[in-house]
Design an enzyme around this catalytic site. Structure first.
Site, mmCIF file in Angstrom:
data_model
loop_
_atom_site.group_PDB
_atom_site.id
_atom_site.type_symbol
_atom_site.label_atom_id
_atom_site.label_comp_id
_atom_site.label_asym_id
_atom_site.label_seq_id
_atom_site.Cartn_x
_atom_site.Cartn_y
_atom_site.Cartn_z
ATOM 1 N N HIS A 85 0.830 -1.210 0.000
ATOM 2 C CA HIS A 85 0.000 0.000 0.000
ATOM 3 C C HIS A 85 0.863 1.257 0.000
ATOM 4 O O HIS A 85 0.601 2.213 -0.718
ATOM 5 C CB HIS A 85 -0.927 0.015 1.231
ATOM 6 C CG HIS A 85 -2.109 -0.894 1.124
ATOM 7 N ND1 HIS A 85 -2.918 -1.189 2.198
ATOM 8 C CD2 HIS A 85 -2.623 -1.576 0.069
ATOM 9 C CE1 HIS A 85 -3.893 -2.001 1.805
ATOM 10 N NE2 HIS A 85 -3.727 -2.263 0.522
ATOM 11 N N TYR A 95 -9.790 4.481 2.554
ATOM 12 C CA TYR A 95 -10.389 3.370 3.307
ATOM 13 C C TYR A 95 -11.906 3.405 3.419
ATOM 14 O O TYR A 95 -12.559 2.363 3.236
ATOM 15 C CB TYR A 95 -9.705 3.218 4.686
ATOM 16 C CG TYR A 95 -8.367 2.542 4.534
ATOM 17 C CD1 TYR A 95 -8.262 1.152 4.612
ATOM 18 C CD2 TYR A 95 -7.218 3.272 4.231
ATOM 19 C CE1 TYR A 95 -7.046 0.517 4.424
ATOM 20 C CE2 TYR A 95 -5.999 2.655 4.029
ATOM 21 C CZ TYR A 95 -5.914 1.274 4.128
ATOM 22 O OH TYR A 95 -4.722 0.648 3.926
ATOM 23 N N GLU A 137 0.325 2.411 8.228
ATOM 24 C CA GLU A 137 0.763 3.171 7.050
ATOM 25 C C GLU A 137 1.186 4.588 7.419
ATOM 26 O O GLU A 137 2.135 5.133 6.848
ATOM 27 C CB GLU A 137 -0.345 3.132 5.977
ATOM 28 C CG GLU A 137 -0.360 1.767 5.290
ATOM 29 C CD GLU A 137 -1.658 1.377 4.597
ATOM 30 O OE1 GLU A 137 -2.450 2.272 4.240
ATOM 31 O OE2 GLU A 137 -1.880 0.163 4.417
#
Ligand code: HEM
Length: 146
Positions: A85, A95, A137
């Protein structure tokens, strides 16, 4: 924090969804790309056509759902997927879009079997899973920027 009831519903419906997993994710990608064509650039269209990506996403969601009350068990997998990602610049704001279309696809494929309780439970569970990815992330982007 998910209620015991939500955890119970999610875990008990994993086998049903897994059985229809590819139908659900194929439907999910079709509808999401129809409404957000710009997201097509993010995804590797070769993998899409070969059916690899739909499978990978379905498997990852069900694996996470099975461990929804102890996500630490799947953090190594989350870390690994997050690396992919990160390299593609997937962002936190992506998301909710994925979540919306995943739920829509579950509804469409399951039909009457997708009760409000099931859809609500999966919405909550997806939120928890998505947050785990977003957090990992965020750390990766921060590390890359410093
Ligand atoms: C790749 C899972 C959310 C975009 C993947 C892969 C998995 C996965 C298992 C394959 C990893 C690999 O090939 O090594 C998930 C899960 C998500 C999620 C469980 C939600 C909790 C998102 C979001 C986006 C996104 C929000 C952005 C819209 C991508 C892209 C790839 C990918 C572009 C590479 C696809 C390709 O190779 O064609 N994801 N993902 N994912 N994901 Fe996600």
């Amino acid at each position: 924090e998910l209620s015991e009831e939500t955890v119970r519903i999610v875990k008990s419906t994993v086998p049903v969804l897994a059985e229809r997993g590819e139908d659900i994710t194929t439907c999910f990608y079709q509808q999401m790309f129809a409404d957000y064509p710009e997201l097509k650039n993010l995804f590797n269209q070769t993998n899409q056509k070969a059916g690899r990506q739909p499978k990978a996403l379905a498997n990852a969601v069900y694996a996470a759902a099975q461990h929804i009350d102890d996500l630490s068990a799947i953090m190594p997998t989350v870390m690994q997927i997050s690396e992919k990602h990160r390299s593609l610049n997937v962002k936190p704001e992506h998301y909710p879009i994925v979540g919306e279309y995943l739920l829509l696809a579950i509804k469409e494929v399951l039909g009457d079997a997708a009760t409000d309780d099931i859809i609500e439970a999966w919405g909550e569970a997806y939120g928890v899973i998505a947050n785990a990815f977003i957090e990992v992330e965020k750390q990766k982007y921060k590390a890359a920027a410093s």
